[in-house]
Scaffold this motif. Structure first.
Motif: not given
Length: 259
Positions: A137-161
């Motif tokens: 529906p709209k141009a989309t960018v997906v940024d991939i982050k490989t990690t041993k610990r997958v965050p559960s929400s946008i609130e708990t992911c790295s803010y640097d990302h």
């Protein structure tokens, strides 16, 4: 005269000056690069492997062989990390296919901006992971982050990302959706970043990049750059490499002796 020779702003520079400014100084002023361990480079295998799967539809054996050759080429050592990267590569491809985001139209798309267009003196550049323009529906960018610990929400992911993607959102014209895809060998989580969060994140990133420019004007010597920040916490994992740690110690011992 500026000591930042041929420097362009980037998301990584904005993060370094915020989190560990001593790393920024070592890198950009003294050309001392922090070495990367296998965990830090596994994404450089998982992401292109996933793109290879999506673009070429290889057999499982061909995909694994592709990843192994890539790992060797970039200097990876640990077989455990290679196997983790391979598992992540399959997970990335499987998830994107399930989202009807099969083959991205662009991989590692370069984005660039003239600093003066963004209220900055230095130009800005960056690279986007997977960019989709068709069948979305709209141009989309997906940024991939490989990690041993997958965050559960946008609130708990790295803010640097989030800050990184906020800068890319601005550079790409503020007209695309941005999402973070966190991937481990067992789990994935797709987190879309709201436009409000992107706008807020960009202002924070711009603030950090402007700080670099202010420091550049203020610091007339390499010693001035070192003296602008506290002595680094050498117990941090950032300085876990023995040779790199010794180089940092030598930098600061030299400026301390001359004060």
């Amino acid at each position: 005269m500026s000591l930042l020779k041929n420097y362009k702003h980037s998301a990584s520079s904005g993060s370094k000056i915020k989190n560990v400014p001593q790393l920024f100084v070592a890198d950009k002023i003294f050309n001392i690069k922090q070495p990367y361990g296998d965990a830090a480079i596994r994404g450089n295998v998982a992401e292109p492997m996933a793109y290879y799967i999506l673009a070429k539809d290889p057999t499982r054996e061909q995909a694994i062989d592709y990843a192994a050759k890539k790992w060797k080429k970039i200097g990876g050592q640990s077989d455990d990390e290679l196997q983790f990267a391979i598992a992540c590569g399959f997970k990335i491809a499987e998830f994107l296919q399930s989202m009807q985001l099969a083959r991205p139209e662009k991989y590692q798309e370069r984005v660039f901006g003239k600093g003066t267009d963004f209220g900055l003196e230095r130009d800005i550049h960056g690279f986007l992971d997977f960019s989709y323009f068709k069948k979305v529906p709209k141009a989309t960018v997906v940024d991939i982050k490989t990690t041993k610990r997958v965050p559960s929400s946008i609130e708990t992911c790295s803010y640097d990302h989030i800050l990184q993607q906020s800068l890319y959102w601005k550079l790409s014209g503020e007209n695309r959706k941005f999402a973070l895809l966190y991937v481990s060998d067992k789990k994935t989580n797709y987190l879309e970043i709201s436009e409000n969060e992107l706008r807020k994140g960009y202002e924070i990133m711009k603030f950090n990049l402007q700080l670099i420019e202010r420091l550049d004007k203020k610091c007339k010597s390499k010693a001035d750059w070192l003296l602008s920040f506290p002595y680094p916490d050498l117990s941090s994992f950032y300085f876990s490499d023995k040779k790199f740690k010794e180089q940092i110690i030598n930098l600061y011992e030299g400026v301390i002796e001359n004060e």
